[in-house]
Scaffold this active site. Structure first.
Site, PDB file in Angstrom:
ATOM      1  N   HIS A 306       3.699 -37.839 -15.863  1.00  0.00           N
ATOM      2  CA  HIS A 306       4.736 -38.858 -15.730  1.00  0.00           C
ATOM      3  C   HIS A 306       4.064 -40.194 -15.489  1.00  0.00           C
ATOM      4  O   HIS A 306       3.050 -40.251 -14.805  1.00  0.00           O
ATOM      5  CB  HIS A 306       5.667 -38.526 -14.551  1.00  0.00           C
ATOM      6  CG  HIS A 306       6.952 -39.265 -14.598  1.00  0.00           C
ATOM      7  ND1 HIS A 306       7.079 -40.547 -14.116  1.00  0.00           N
ATOM      8  CD2 HIS A 306       8.157 -38.911 -15.090  1.00  0.00           C
ATOM      9  CE1 HIS A 306       8.323 -40.938 -14.310  1.00  0.00           C
ATOM     10  NE2 HIS A 306       9.009 -39.971 -14.896  1.00  0.00           N
ATOM     11  N   ASP A 363      11.679 -32.359 -16.925  1.00  0.00           N
ATOM     12  CA  ASP A 363      11.964 -31.605 -18.148  1.00  0.00           C
ATOM     13  C   ASP A 363      11.341 -30.212 -18.177  1.00  0.00           C
ATOM     14  O   ASP A 363      11.656 -29.419 -19.064  1.00  0.00           O
ATOM     15  CB  ASP A 363      11.464 -32.399 -19.369  1.00  0.00           C
ATOM     16  CG  ASP A 363      12.311 -33.622 -19.628  1.00  0.00           C
ATOM     17  OD1 ASP A 363      13.535 -33.509 -19.443  1.00  0.00           O
ATOM     18  OD2 ASP A 363      11.770 -34.664 -19.994  1.00  0.00           O
TER      19      ASP A 363
HETATM   20  N1  ACO Z   1      -0.644 -32.874 -21.276  1.00  0.00           N
HETATM   21  C1  ACO Z   1      -1.969 -33.114 -21.392  1.00  0.00           C
HETATM   22  N2  ACO Z   1      -2.563 -34.257 -21.059  1.00  0.00           N
HETATM   23  C2  ACO Z   1      -1.777 -35.226 -20.577  1.00  0.00           C
HETATM   24  C3  ACO Z   1      -0.388 -35.066 -20.416  1.00  0.00           C
HETATM   25  C4  ACO Z   1       0.180 -33.829 -20.788  1.00  0.00           C
HETATM   26  N3  ACO Z   1       1.489 -33.601 -20.667  1.00  0.00           N
HETATM   27  N4  ACO Z   1       0.145 -36.196 -19.922  1.00  0.00           N
HETATM   28  C5  ACO Z   1      -0.885 -37.050 -19.780  1.00  0.00           C
HETATM   29  N5  ACO Z   1      -2.043 -36.461 -20.157  1.00  0.00           N
HETATM   30  C6  ACO Z   1      -3.413 -37.044 -20.108  1.00  0.00           C
HETATM   31  C7  ACO Z   1      -3.642 -38.006 -21.262  1.00  0.00           C
HETATM   32  O1  ACO Z   1      -4.189 -37.335 -22.378  1.00  0.00           O
HETATM   33  C8  ACO Z   1      -4.598 -38.979 -20.620  1.00  0.00           C
HETATM   34  O2  ACO Z   1      -5.872 -38.367 -20.583  1.00  0.00           O
HETATM   35  P1  ACO Z   1      -7.206 -39.258 -20.796  1.00  0.00           P
HETATM   36  O3  ACO Z   1      -7.274 -40.145 -19.582  1.00  0.00           O
HETATM   37  O4  ACO Z   1      -8.309 -38.256 -20.868  1.00  0.00           O
HETATM   38  O5  ACO Z   1      -7.017 -40.021 -22.065  1.00  0.00           O
HETATM   39  C9  ACO Z   1      -4.106 -39.090 -19.187  1.00  0.00           C
HETATM   40  O6  ACO Z   1      -3.474 -37.824 -18.915  1.00  0.00           O
HETATM   41  C10 ACO Z   1      -3.121 -40.216 -18.949  1.00  0.00           C
HETATM   42  O7  ACO Z   1      -2.077 -40.069 -19.906  1.00  0.00           O
HETATM   43  P2  ACO Z   1      -1.230 -41.269 -20.503  1.00  0.00           P
HETATM   44  O8  ACO Z   1      -0.625 -40.861 -21.797  1.00  0.00           O
HETATM   45  O9  ACO Z   1      -2.063 -42.505 -20.484  1.00  0.00           O
HETATM   46  O10 ACO Z   1      -0.124 -41.428 -19.380  1.00  0.00           O
HETATM   47  P3  ACO Z   1       1.244 -42.170 -19.547  1.00  0.00           P
HETATM   48  O11 ACO Z   1       1.670 -42.584 -18.203  1.00  0.00           O
HETATM   49  O12 ACO Z   1       1.140 -43.248 -20.597  1.00  0.00           O
HETATM   50  O13 ACO Z   1       2.235 -41.059 -20.151  1.00  0.00           O
HETATM   51  C11 ACO Z   1       3.848 -39.351 -20.337  1.00  0.00           C
HETATM   52  C12 ACO Z   1       3.240 -40.437 -19.430  1.00  0.00           C
HETATM   53  C13 ACO Z   1       4.288 -39.972 -21.671  1.00  0.00           C
HETATM   54  C14 ACO Z   1       5.093 -38.804 -19.662  1.00  0.00           C
HETATM   55  C15 ACO Z   1       2.788 -38.249 -20.569  1.00  0.00           C
HETATM   56  O14 ACO Z   1       2.418 -37.670 -19.323  1.00  0.00           O
HETATM   57  C16 ACO Z   1       3.267 -37.167 -21.525  1.00  0.00           C
HETATM   58  O15 ACO Z   1       3.129 -37.337 -22.746  1.00  0.00           O
HETATM   59  N6  ACO Z   1       3.851 -36.031 -21.028  1.00  0.00           N
HETATM   60  C17 ACO Z   1       4.370 -35.014 -21.879  1.00  0.00           C
HETATM   61  C18 ACO Z   1       5.754 -35.397 -22.390  1.00  0.00           C
HETATM   62  C19 ACO Z   1       6.798 -35.292 -21.306  1.00  0.00           C
HETATM   63  O16 ACO Z   1       6.887 -34.304 -20.592  1.00  0.00           O
HETATM   64  N7  ACO Z   1       7.645 -36.334 -21.233  1.00  0.00           N
HETATM   65  C20 ACO Z   1       8.740 -36.398 -20.264  1.00  0.00           C
HETATM   66  C21 ACO Z   1       8.455 -37.407 -19.194  1.00  0.00           C
HETATM   67  S1  ACO Z   1       9.713 -37.383 -17.974  1.00  0.00           S
HETATM   68  C22 ACO Z   1      10.999 -38.178 -18.708  1.00  0.00           C
HETATM   69  O17 ACO Z   1      10.879 -39.015 -19.503  1.00  0.00           O
HETATM   70  C23 ACO Z   1      12.299 -37.759 -18.317  1.00  0.00           C
END
Ligand code: ACO
Length: 429
Positions: A306, A363
């Site tokens: 998140h 979720d």
């Molecule tokens: N699985 C694996 N790796 C992940 C995940 C995940 N679900 N989420 C983040 N990471 C990793 C990224 O690859 C990144 O790694 P790195 O530093 O080696 O490049 C690091 O964690 C940071 O991730 P970002 O994408 O920069 O974090 P951001 O805050 O931009 O993204 C998000 C947040 C979009 C929610 C992300 O965690 C994600 O894609 N989660 C999966 C989708 C999801 O469940 N969305 C629902 C969110 S809750 C809502 O909207 C109601």
């Protein structure tokens, strides 16, 4: 604490005011930055940008705290109803008995949609995603209420009308997708019972609404009701800032919610768990693929991570418990819940997820509960939209009442070609 932050650019010193929120959150006010220095700030994905002050929802991602108008989400989930929580979000206080009755009555009065709108559902292909139908139909509402162009008038009617009709549109789009006759709303039923009736009743048989499901639905919608400046709410604020009508503004929010990185993740979680079950892949194996950045497969553990929570999402905690209770009460043995729990256990002890502070978000478990309630997978994000609507409306109203409101218009740092001449066609390579 200092009242100003000091910025030094090219040996010149600038003082920028510090703003502190009621929970001690700190910001540097950069409104005058460009005027004073010629610089703008650059913040891809708005990771560190506060777009507004807001008195609606407090969220502490480090500690896993979520409060609507100061009231902890745990208390609301246990004691409140979705209608009461909607009132709280929109008006800032819990309603007294008369206020709640009046608000519920208004919601009942507005539950029908214009009869002509029913025919629109026939125009969509059976395979249409209900989120596409929902956003289009909400925008279409503006054509039936042309007075809604006066965005500062009839705000009460517009808000309650939309809150009530969204669930009717959602249920009608479901009925359309399964080829069954629509069920009109029954206004003696409560908000959630009325929705379940429209979803599952058929004209040829009596239908009794299951009170356990009503309770679960109330809780699910409360948990989704607001989450401060997330992608869809920020979209509502941005779109609303150019002053289109409320229906069009909310339609934009629905579109933003649809994406798999936001509200669409609940559908993706179930699809991911189902894939694991069908392929007999263990959670550990799957996590191996998720962590493997070299193969560039871009697989994420859906329902994890998140932007704001760097701790367990408090909503996921409540949902996990409620899912277990409902499944055992209804005698449902869903292997997807077992896979999800194992996945969570493995992920939370894996250094990849620990280092990045990735925890289950709202979720991760909501889909399993929706599934137990008989909600089809492609309707999950629609359920999220119904839940989030009071939050969107509250933010829209807060923005409209803000004397400092401005059209949302970020700037950019241009990185394209510098000035060059137009080349006639016969001279181009
Ligand atoms: N699985 C694996 N790796 C992940 C995940 C995940 N679900 N989420 C983040 N990471 C990793 C990224 O690859 C990144 O790694 P790195 O530093 O080696 O490049 C690091 O964690 C940071 O991730 P970002 O994408 O920069 O974090 P951001 O805050 O931009 O993204 C998000 C947040 C979009 C929610 C992300 O965690 C994600 O894609 N989660 C999966 C989708 C999801 O469940 N969305 C629902 C969110 S809750 C809502 O909207 C109601």
């Amino acid at each position: 604490m200092s009242t100003h932050a000091k910025l030094i650019v090219d040996d010149k010193e600038y003082l920028l005011p510090i703003v502190v929120g009621s929970e001690g959150e700190k910001a540097i006010d950069i409104t005058q930055l460009r005027n004073q220095t010629g610089f703008i700030t650059l913040d891809s994905g708005y990771m560190n940008t506060g777009s507004t002050k807001s008195a609606i929802t407090f969220l502490d991602g480090e500690q896993g705290i979520l409060r609507y108008r100061g009231i902890p989400i745990e208390h609301l989930a246990e004691h409140s109803t979705f209608v009461e929580t909607s009132y709280l979000l929109i008006y800032g206080e819990l309603p007294n008995k008369q206020q709640l009755q009046h608000f519920s009555q208004l919601l009942s009065n507005h539950s029908m949609i214009h009869e002509d709108m029913r025919h629109f559902f026939d125009g969509y292909p059976a395979s249409a995603h209900p989120m596409a139908i929902l956003s289009s139909m909400v925008n279409t509402l503006s054509t039936y209420y042309p007075e809604s162009v006066n965005v500062f008038e009839n705000i009460e009617v517009q808000s309650t009308r939309l809150l009530s009709k969204l669930r009717t549109i959602a249920a009608f789009s479901y009925k359309k997708s399964i080829g069954k006759p629509i069920m009109y709303p029954l206004n003696h039923l409560t908000y959630c019972a009325n929705f379940l009736h429209m979803m599952y009743a058929i004209p040829s048989e009596p239908y009794e609404v299951d009170q356990d499901m009503v309770k679960a639905l109330n809780m699910l919608l409360i948990l989704h009701a607001d989450h401060e400046q997330n992608c869809s709410t920020s979209t509502v604020r941005l779109c609303g800032s150019s002053l289109p009508n409320l229906y069009t503004t909310i339609s934009a929010g629905i579109c933003a919610l649809w994406g798999p990185l936001h509200g669409g993740a609940n559908q993706e979680v179930i699809e991911m768990l189902q894939k694991l079950k069908d392929s007999d892949m263990s959670p550990k194996e799957y996590l191996g693929k998720v962590k493997d950045k070299k193969s560039n497969n871009n697989i994420r553990l859906m329902g994890f991570g998140h932007r704001v929570y760097k701790n367990y999402d408090p909503r996921a905690k409540i949902l996990k418990k409620m899912t277990g209770v409902i499944l055992s009460k209804k005698g449902i043995d869903d292997p997807l819940l077992d896979i999800a729990m194992e996945m969570e256990e493995v992920a939370l002890s894996d250094s990849y997820f620990i280092e990045r502070k990735l925890y289950p978000n709202v979720d991760f478990y909501s889909g399993i509960l929706y599934k137990a309630m008989g909600i089809p997978i492609n309707m999950f994000t629609v359920m999220f939209a119904i839940g989030r609507l009071p939050g969107w409306i509250s933010h829209w109203r807060e923005m409209m009442e803000d004397p400092d409101r401005k059209i949302g218009r970020p700037r950019q740092i241009y990185t394209g070609p510098t000035e060059r001449p137009y080349v006639p066609m016969d001279k181009r390579k």
